[in-house]
Design a protein around this motif. Sequence first.
Motif, PDB file in Angstrom:
ATOM      1  N   HIS A 134       0.812  -1.227   0.000  1.00  0.00           N
ATOM      2  CA  HIS A 134       0.000   0.000   0.000  1.00  0.00           C
ATOM      3  C   HIS A 134       0.840   1.269   0.000  1.00  0.00           C
ATOM      4  CE1 HIS A 134      -0.176  -2.249   3.834  1.00  0.00           C
ATOM      5  NE2 HIS A 134       0.430  -1.186   4.291  1.00  0.00           N
TER       6      HIS A 134
ATOM      7  N   LEU B  48      -2.104   6.751   9.771  1.00  0.00           N
ATOM      8  CA  LEU B  48      -1.389   5.485   9.664  1.00  0.00           C
ATOM      9  C   LEU B  48       0.037   5.572  10.163  1.00  0.00           C
ATOM     10  CD1 LEU B  48      -2.669   4.833   6.069  1.00  0.00           C
ATOM     11  CD2 LEU B  48      -3.571   3.844   8.147  1.00  0.00           C
ATOM     12  N   PHE B 210      -6.418   0.072   4.125  1.00  0.00           N
ATOM     13  CA  PHE B 210      -5.727   0.968   3.198  1.00  0.00           C
ATOM     14  C   PHE B 210      -6.554   1.204   1.930  1.00  0.00           C
ATOM     15  CE2 PHE B 210      -2.557  -0.779   5.937  1.00  0.00           C
ATOM     16  CZ  PHE B 210      -1.839   0.336   6.288  1.00  0.00           C
ATOM     17  N   SER B 214      -8.107   4.846   1.151  1.00  0.00           N
ATOM     18  CA  SER B 214      -7.743   5.521  -0.100  1.00  0.00           C
ATOM     19  C   SER B 214      -9.014   5.951  -0.845  1.00  0.00           C
ATOM     20  CB  SER B 214      -6.886   4.563  -0.920  1.00  0.00           C
ATOM     21  OG  SER B 214      -6.903   4.906  -2.244  1.00  0.00           O
TER      22      SER B 214
END
Lengths: 274, 303
Positions: A134, B48, B210, B214
């Motif tokens: 990611h 994060l 993730f 996003s």
Amino acid sequence: MNELLRLDNVFYSYDDLYPALKGVSLQIFEGEKIAALGSNGAGKSTFFLCCNGVLTPQRGKIYLNGAQAAPKQLRQAVGLVFQDPDSQIIAGTVENEVSFGPMNMRLQQDEVRERITSALERMNLQGYEKRAPHYLSGGEKKRVSIADILAMKPVVMLFDEPTASLDPMNTQMLETALNELSDSGITLVVSTHDVDFAYRFATRGIVFSEGEVIADSSIEDVFSSSAIVAKAGLRKPLLYEAAELLRERFPNTALEFYPKHIGDFNELLASIVY
Amino acid sequence: MINAALASLFIWLLYYGRLQSLLLGAISIAVGFTIAVLTRHSHNDSYLHIDIMAQISKLSSVNPALKLWSCLALMAICTASKSPAVGACLFIAMAFVSVGIGGQKARYYAKTLAFPVLFLLLSCLALLVEKSAMPLGVLCFKGFGSSYLVVTKSSQRTAELAAARALGSASCLITLAVSTSISDLISALKQAKCPSALIDLAYLIYRYIFVILSMFESMGSAARSRLGYKDMPTSIKTTGILYASLLARSYRNAEANFKAMESRCYSGGISFIESASEPKAQHSAFAAGLIVSLAALAVFLQQ
């Protein structure tokens, strides 16, 4: 050439309402570089999912190396690289991600490790083993998604719109990687809307329209037919059009080939007698 | 800022009557100031940051099972001990391990600790301040009606022990979190024979955080660019639409992901290659030394 894959009158429709493939029959031979062309919704992705064994045709048969193939055999022999790497990547590290396919094939750990190393090397991803997918760029994710499939050592690789959302540099890198894969003997089928790329890369073109194959011949022949190009919602590649213009302007000069790269075009210009 | 104020108040109430007033005031303010500086807001902060810290930690290559079990052992000693000094020592040792050995920036480590510590301080304040019908203890405030809010020596001792245990344990968990990637942690849990359904879920949840984040960020930016958050009513409406779209897109993405898994011969169980390195002798010796030292300290203080 050896026949690897054969589709015989394959039909598939989603929820029995939306026919996506209507009697597709074709053969794929060893070492070919094929471009699957057609507008959105023409049936290219469904064709790929059937070839890979994720979707089972409601009618018709699929043969692998001459024998009717079960979905599991197709999944092992025919690798599919999805358009969006984020739809494909499931692991937290590149190494784990690439190991997913070989581990599902129940291979020994040593064999899996060897395949991971080889696949990452071929995609120039050495040193990325412990990286989290990611945090990679779009181009790097695409290379990981190709390494995913390479590690399964398929005989045919299907690429669903591999150049979509890649910048020119990554597109160029991908094209080089595809040519290297082809040189190593893997049969490639690439679905794309980028006609310039398809024309440069492929030797054979299969054109889909409304779930049917409306053309299947050499890539030059596909683009020579304005009717096919119009029906499939495509356009002719720029270099191909430029060569056609030259032929019209200089009818007395024998222009013997269609240029695929700008260097070829330059050679063609040099051969013109003014 | 809330953390800093709470920490100052907590220290002041905890040691009121046990330290000289001026010294206590200075310590409280110094602790509050340090926390305020270390945890100040920055535009680079991300949701994060723990995951990124784990990726870059110098301890990330240490065997995850060794880290996991060592942290659990240290937490067990800390919570079993009846001396607050054990928790305090563990807190200092873990800060040294994360910042000194792991190479994390002190500011990021403190910021990571700040959130759990905020909850711990609130809980410990509730232990520290008691309600009483009579004015007693080292500190007494007039409460509602005829009741009083008091701080007694006994409540100070209870709160001190609870805070030390909580702080020591929280610092252990944070040290584990900022030195071990989730993938490694899940693989350590797999080695510990956790049920495979839980392990598979953990892998997918981690990956999907993730993917969904996003999607959420791109949809939020698209809504913001079209004045979707120009005022409160519009913001509420936009947020509702955004979450509904997020659900629909997540569902579609899950379908695509499942197809991609099936295309790679998935047949019901997620398995990846075992990639954890074997525990190195010096790492094992360091962990054992830490555990034995803390246990010895706990036994010594008990006696």
